[in-house]
Design a protein around this motif. Structure first.
Motif, PDB file in Angstrom:
ATOM      1  N   ALA A   1       3.773 -38.166 -56.105  1.00 36.95           N
ATOM      2  CA  ALA A   1       4.733 -38.706 -57.060  1.00 36.95           C
ATOM      3  C   ALA A   1       4.019 -39.524 -58.139  1.00 36.95           C
ATOM      4  O   ALA A   1       2.973 -40.133 -57.901  1.00 36.95           O
TER       5      ALA A   1
ATOM      6  N   ASP B   1       3.778 -42.756 -60.400  1.00 37.38           N
ATOM      7  CA  ASP B   1       4.245 -44.142 -60.254  1.00 37.38           C
ATOM      8  C   ASP B   1       5.161 -44.536 -61.396  1.00 37.38           C
ATOM      9  O   ASP B   1       6.187 -45.193 -61.182  1.00 37.38           O
TER      10      ASP B   1
ATOM     11  N   GLU C   1      11.989 -36.827 -63.419  1.00 33.09           N
ATOM     12  CA  GLU C   1      12.512 -36.438 -62.106  1.00 33.09           C
ATOM     13  C   GLU C   1      11.723 -35.279 -61.509  1.00 33.09           C
ATOM     14  O   GLU C   1      11.467 -35.241 -60.298  1.00 33.09           O
TER      15      GLU C   1
ATOM     16  N   HIS D   1       8.810 -36.422 -59.806  1.00 32.33           N
ATOM     17  CA  HIS D   1       9.141 -37.351 -58.718  1.00 32.33           C
ATOM     18  C   HIS D   1       8.674 -38.770 -59.037  1.00 32.33           C
ATOM     19  O   HIS D   1       8.126 -39.473 -58.182  1.00 32.33           O
TER      20      HIS D   1
ATOM     21  N   GLN E   1       8.518 -42.632 -59.572  1.00 27.14           N
ATOM     22  CA  GLN E   1       9.181 -43.746 -58.904  1.00 27.14           C
ATOM     23  C   GLN E   1       9.902 -44.641 -59.915  1.00 27.14           C
ATOM     24  O   GLN E   1      11.019 -45.081 -59.676  1.00 27.14           O
ATOM     25  N   HIS E   2       9.218 -44.874 -61.057  1.00 24.30           N
ATOM     26  CA  HIS E   2       9.811 -45.707 -62.099  1.00 24.30           C
ATOM     27  C   HIS E   2       9.778 -44.982 -63.441  1.00 24.30           C
ATOM     28  O   HIS E   2       8.848 -44.222 -63.720  1.00 24.30           O
TER      29      HIS E   2
ATOM     30  N   LYS F   1      13.315 -48.661 -64.895  1.00 26.00           N
ATOM     31  CA  LYS F   1      14.336 -48.191 -63.965  1.00 26.00           C
ATOM     32  C   LYS F   1      13.697 -47.570 -62.732  1.00 26.00           C
ATOM     33  O   LYS F   1      12.785 -46.746 -62.841  1.00 26.00           O
ATOM     34  N   ASP F   2      14.166 -48.008 -61.559  1.00 28.82           N
ATOM     35  CA  ASP F   2      13.726 -47.427 -60.297  1.00 28.82           C
ATOM     36  C   ASP F   2      14.571 -46.176 -60.033  1.00 28.82           C
ATOM     37  O   ASP F   2      15.781 -46.278 -59.818  1.00 28.82           O
ATOM     38  N   LEU F   3      13.955 -45.008 -60.068  1.00 27.71           N
ATOM     39  CA  LEU F   3      14.716 -43.768 -59.933  1.00 27.71           C
ATOM     40  C   LEU F   3      15.224 -43.539 -58.508  1.00 27.71           C
ATOM     41  O   LEU F   3      16.111 -42.708 -58.299  1.00 27.71           O
ATOM     42  N   GLN F   4      14.656 -44.265 -57.531  1.00 27.25           N
ATOM     43  CA  GLN F   4      15.148 -44.126 -56.157  1.00 27.25           C
ATOM     44  C   GLN F   4      16.418 -44.952 -55.929  1.00 27.25           C
ATOM     45  O   GLN F   4      17.375 -44.485 -55.298  1.00 27.25           O
ATOM     46  N   THR F   5      16.458 -46.172 -56.464  1.00 32.40           N
ATOM     47  CA  THR F   5      17.612 -47.065 -56.242  1.00 32.40           C
ATOM     48  C   THR F   5      18.587 -47.074 -57.414  1.00 32.40           C
ATOM     49  O   THR F   5      19.738 -47.489 -57.255  1.00 32.40           O
TER      50      THR F   5
ATOM     51  N   GLU G   1       6.555 -54.306 -57.405  1.00 33.83           N
ATOM     52  CA  GLU G   1       7.519 -53.318 -56.929  1.00 33.83           C
ATOM     53  C   GLU G   1       6.881 -52.283 -56.009  1.00 33.83           C
ATOM     54  O   GLU G   1       7.566 -51.588 -55.259  1.00 33.83           O
TER      55      GLU G   1
END
Length: 425
Positions: free
Chosen positions: A332, A334, A379, A382, A384-385, A402-406, A424
């Motif tokens: 992924a 970062d 996306e 993958h 993360q931010h 932006k945190d793409l997971q949360t 983070e």
């Protein structure tokens, strides 16, 4: 002149992004295991003098007679693209006098492309990559067991379960001579029923008849004398010790007296590891190896014993597919920078460099896409931010992260971007 329709040579393959990561994972895992066993990497040339393979692999083998890529250089010297790895490692061991090193035995491993002109089929190529190990300098049966255990450990670590280890003893020189005489007497009366290769091998190397693919169903194959019946006391004792070590290490095995391997330099212990996965194919061998006492001397060094194995990465990947084992192959990103506007685009370049120097995997858009398309690109990687910078953000000295997971996003001062991302994780 413009060239068109140039295609990859038959029997080779392109290993593309998305797949090459699987190769890298296997290589990393193999190197980790070699480190635990105290094997060190060696790298040898892709081509060697042809005589090396003629003397080591054997003039009567299919490899030397039919499969080698041999050519003359401009000086008239006969060179061959290496068809296997052991001969070159042993040549290097002798030439560089590694037998004089303080730490013995010398334990080596290698990765590299090998070349054989054979019929391409599933999992088998004319250029293929081997991983192999060699332990040179000890004739202790326990090192035989260690070499076998290293191969089994690699397969176990990668997730393979449907494996079958087959072992045999080819005995010492006197045992092999007695067996050779028995094979000649067995096959000679009906040798005319066998293929031309077997007829040639009868006197030069009758053991090779047992490895023939064309005549393997012939009735005489089933009743051929077993090498195990011709082992002298020393060879039999050696083999019993190898089997005991494997049993004590809880490594299951099957003894197959017909296992001879395809190279002339083997003696004493020989082994193969097979895949028993459903749908793997007719050719089930994943790994093969054995002891080669005498080979160092054959290539010009002192009389030093050795043992090793080699496995094809292509065959390994096929076995993993057959068992449905998925390897990690995507890393992924970062942080993906979305820059909106010329000023932001200019600002993103030194920021991208800074993030990479700080140890982050970072990427940005180079296609001039709209914000929505850039989010989709992030996306697909993958990420993360996502870090968003536009004209408004630059005026305020901020970036939106932006945190793409949360889905959580925050305004972060430009000078605090690195420290924020480090917190983070």
């Amino acid at each position: 002149m413009r060239l068109s329709n140039i295609q990859i040579p038959r029997g080779t393959q392109d290993i593309l992004p998305g797949v090459v990561e699987k190769w890298q994972f296997i290589e990393k895992k193999a190197k980790e295991i070699c480190g635990k066993f105290q094997y060190k990497e060696i790298r040898t040339p892709i081509f060697e003098q042809t005589e090396l393979f003629q003397r080591s692999v054997g003039d009567t083998t299919d490899i030397v007679q039919k499969e080698m890529y041999t050519f003359e250089d401009r000086g008239g010297r006969s060179l061959t693209l290496r068809p296997e790895g052991t001969a070159a490692v042993v040549r290097s061991y002798a030439e560089n006098k590694m037998y004089g090193q303080a730490v013995q035995p010398v334990k080596l491993y290698y990765f590299g492309p090998m070349f054989r002109y054979e019929r391409p089929q599933a999992g088998r190529y004319r250029q293929f990559v081997q991983f192999g190990i060699e332990a040179i300098g000890s004739d202790d049966p326990s090192i035989d067991a260690e070499v076998i255990s290293l191969a089994m450990e690699l397969y176990r670590e990668l997730g393979l379960k449907k494996l079958r280890l087959v072992i045999n003893s080819l005995g010492d020189s006197s045992s092999r001579k007695a067996h050779r005489d028995a094979l000649i007497a067995h096959f000679k009366p009906s040798i005319g029923e066998f293929c031309g290769d077997c007829q040639q091998r009868l006197e030069t190397n009758p053991l090779r008849i047992l490895d023939c693919k064309k005549d393997r169903d012939h009735e005489l194959m089933k009743t051929a004398p077993s090498i195990l019946d011709y082992l002298n006391d020393e060879s039999r004792s050696y083999f019993e010790k190898v089997k005991k070590h494997l049993t004590d290490m809880q490594i299951d095995f099957v003894v197959d007296p017909t296992l001879v391997r395809g190279l002339d330099y083997y003696n004493h212990t020989a082994f193969e590891i097979m895949s028993e996965a459903e749908g793997f194919g007719a050719i089930t061998t994943l790994c093969g190896g054995g002891r080669y006492n005498g080979l160092v001397q054959d290539v010009g060094g002192p009389d030093q014993p050795g043992i090793g194995f080699a496995l094809s990465i292509e065959r390994l990947l096929s076995a993993l597919d057959a068992e449905g084992v998925e390897l990690p192959h995507e890393e992924a990103v970062d942080c993906y920078i979305i820059a909106l506007g010329d000023e932001a685009m200019d600002y993103s370049m030194p920021l991208l460099q800074q993030l990479r120097r700080e140890g982050f995997s970072a990427e940005k858009d180079y296609m001039g896409r709209k914000m929505k398309a850039q989010f989709k690109a992030a996306e697909r990687l993958h990420a993360q931010h996502v870090l968003i910078i536009g004209e408004d953000e630059l005026e305020k000295g901020l970036a939106v992260i932006k945190d793409l997971q949360t889905g959580e996003q925050k305004d972060v001062p430009l000078e605090n971007i690195v420290s924020f991302l480090k917190r983070e994780g």
